[in-house]
Design an enzyme around this catalytic site. Structure first.
Site, PDB file in Angstrom:
ATOM      1  N   SER A 113      10.949   6.343  -0.933  1.00  0.00           N
ATOM      2  CA  SER A 113      10.622   5.056  -1.806  1.00  0.00           C
ATOM      3  C   SER A 113      10.790   3.662  -1.090  1.00  0.00           C
ATOM      4  O   SER A 113      11.217   2.802  -2.144  1.00  0.00           O
ATOM      5  CB  SER A 113       9.978   4.900  -3.043  1.00  0.00           C
ATOM      6  OG  SER A 113       8.400   3.983  -2.892  1.00  0.00           O
TER       7      SER A 113
ATOM      8  N   LYS B 151       2.026   9.372  -1.802  1.00  0.00           N
ATOM      9  CA  LYS B 151       2.898   8.551  -2.862  1.00  0.00           C
ATOM     10  C   LYS B 151       2.591   8.144  -4.411  1.00  0.00           C
ATOM     11  O   LYS B 151       1.146   8.584  -4.725  1.00  0.00           O
ATOM     12  CB  LYS B 151       1.968   7.104  -2.306  1.00  0.00           C
ATOM     13  CG  LYS B 151       3.358   5.943  -1.966  1.00  0.00           C
ATOM     14  CD  LYS B 151       5.214   6.554  -1.461  1.00  0.00           C
ATOM     15  CE  LYS B 151       5.598   5.709  -1.342  1.00  0.00           C
ATOM     16  NZ  LYS B 151       6.116   5.897  -2.971  1.00  0.00           N
TER      17      LYS B 151
ATOM     18  N   LYS C 153       2.747   1.036   0.134  1.00  0.00           N
ATOM     19  CA  LYS C 153       3.238   1.703   1.143  1.00  0.00           C
ATOM     20  C   LYS C 153       2.189   1.923   2.366  1.00  0.00           C
ATOM     21  O   LYS C 153       2.458   2.386   2.995  1.00  0.00           O
ATOM     22  CB  LYS C 153       4.825   2.367   0.885  1.00  0.00           C
ATOM     23  CG  LYS C 153       5.665   1.467   0.809  1.00  0.00           C
ATOM     24  CD  LYS C 153       6.959   1.951   0.596  1.00  0.00           C
ATOM     25  CE  LYS C 153       8.079   1.575  -0.548  1.00  0.00           C
ATOM     26  NZ  LYS C 153       7.787   0.648  -1.756  1.00  0.00           N
TER      27      LYS C 153
ATOM     28  N   SER D 164       4.026   1.191  -5.086  1.00  0.00           N
ATOM     29  CA  SER D 164       5.077   1.178  -3.582  1.00  0.00           C
ATOM     30  C   SER D 164       3.419   2.460  -3.523  1.00  0.00           C
ATOM     31  O   SER D 164       3.466   2.905  -2.340  1.00  0.00           O
ATOM     32  CB  SER D 164       5.372   2.469  -4.586  1.00  0.00           C
ATOM     33  OG  SER D 164       7.067   1.720  -3.816  1.00  0.00           O
TER      34      SER D 164
END
Length: 388
Positions: free
Chosen positions: A121, A223, A64, A61
């Site tokens: 997420s 993140k 992202k 993730s």
């Protein structure tokens, strides 16, 4: 706050270990392991510390962040705005967890979609944003790879906007630092998206899975990411006295380990314990080139990995951290509003989110999936799943 949310928030609380010498040594020893990492000063681009920063890794993730970068560039160019409607399609709503479980045709503003995607997420929202900005998944992915090339991310390639596993999707700690620094330098007006403590649709409250937010002095992003093949990854940022540092930690074995390593690197960076001289532009590989993308599935989605994660929780399910620099959150999270246009929200979390730990395309075997799932049964905290 409803009872279920109380249990979730309580489980998200940490159990900081005493900052005794033995604990500090243990925590520092963990950082010394050969997981790829890099620590960078945002304003100067100076690399304060790094190890295996050019080793190819599955981004999970962390992908992202490039999705957000491409989106911010589209806003900057006037193509879209934060008020632009993001409409769920069949493709976006079909993405595996973690997700928001919105249905095809439901709409939200881009502003709210970004908030929910970054806090939870959510893979479905990453795809919906991609289709809104790029016209299609393929069109958006082409933009992602073009931006990576323009930024000098020479060892990165994307195949989707959410980080779900698949061949051809890879990056490095160094390249992740490049896009993270670009986000902080080019779009300071949007920095608050990365430091959200959680969001609510007015019914349910979803806390940020980033354990440093509210628990590490100055933490303001960015993140986390998990798939079996990558382990537990984290890009963390913090600002003190006007100085912002970013750490990238890849391949740890638990939620606690990635938080520990991130906190330790950032703290030592603020204490100027790293004598780095290179910049992101001048940094050279510290080992031979490796064309193969690292795959740590056998260490993560296995009995070995389950045991390692079990040792990072107390009997009530709270996460135990070793870093003396992570403290208990001293307030209830601030949940900003984020929901569908018109307030027609469906549930923002689902049992499926807690049960699904692998996804189509992941290399884990059926036995690995069972082990990973049994590792998290009965523990009401956000669990490892495809992108996290």
């Amino acid at each position: 706050m409803p009872t279920k949310q109380n249990r979730l928030y309580a489980a998200m609380r940490l159990v900081p270990m005493a900052a005794a010498a033995s604990m500090l040594l243990l925590s520092t020893a963990h950082v010394a392991e050969a997981n790829p990492h890099i620590l960078v000063d945002v304003s100067t681009g100076r690399v304060l510390d790094h190890e295996e920063a050019f080793r190819k890794w599955y981004p999970a993730s962390l992908t992202k962040l490039m999705t957000v970068y491409v989106t911010f560039r589209a806003i900057q160019s006037g193509q879209i705005s934060l008020d632009t409607p993001v409409v769920m399609s069949k493709l976006s709503s079909s993405q595996p967890p973690a997700k928001m479980y919105f249905k095809p045709g439901q709409k939200m503003t881009l502003d709210n979609a970004l908030k929910m995607m970054l806090v939870k997420s959510a893979n479905d929202l990453a795809m919906a944003i991609a289709e809104t900005v790029g016209g299609s998944e393929q069109g958006f992915v082409a933009r992602m790879n073009a931006e990576a090339a323009r930024l000098g991310m020479h060892d990165t390639h994307y195949i989707n906007p959410n980080g779900l596993p698949g061949k051809g999707q890879y990056t490095t700690a160094r390249d992740l630092a490049v896009v993270s620094v670009a986000l902080r330098r080019e779009f300071p007006q949007y920095a608050s998206y990365f430091s959200l403590e959680g969001f609510t649709n007015g019914v349910k409250q979803v806390p940020n899975i980033n354990m440093l937010i509210g628990r590490f002095d100055g933490a303001d992003g960015m993140k986390t990411g998990f798939i079996c093949a990558s382990g537990f990854n984290q890009i963390a940022s913090a600002t003190r006295n006007g100085r912002t540092l970013i750490s990238v930690v890849l391949g740890t074995d638990s939620l606690a380990a990635r938080a520990d390593d991130s906190a330790n690197f950032l703290e030592k960076g603020f204490e100027n314990q790293f004598p780095g001289r290179d910049t992101l532009a001048s940094l050279q590989p510290d080992g031979p080139a490796q064309d193969e993308v690292a795959d740590v599935t056998a260490d993560i989605c296995s009995a070995k990995g389950a045991k390692a994660r079990s040792e990072t929780r107390d009997p009530t399910g709270r996460t135990k951290v070793l870093s003396p620099y992570i403290h208990e959150m001293d307030h209830d999270p601030n949940f900003v509003y984020a929901g569908l246009i018109g307030g027609q929200d469906v549930a923002t979390a689902s049992k499926g989110d807690q049960d699904d730990t692998t996804a189509k395309g992941d290399k884990a075997t059926k036995a690995d999936k069972i082990v990973a799932r049994s590792d998290v049964v009965g523990i009401p905290i956000p669990m490892p799943r495809p992108t996290f």
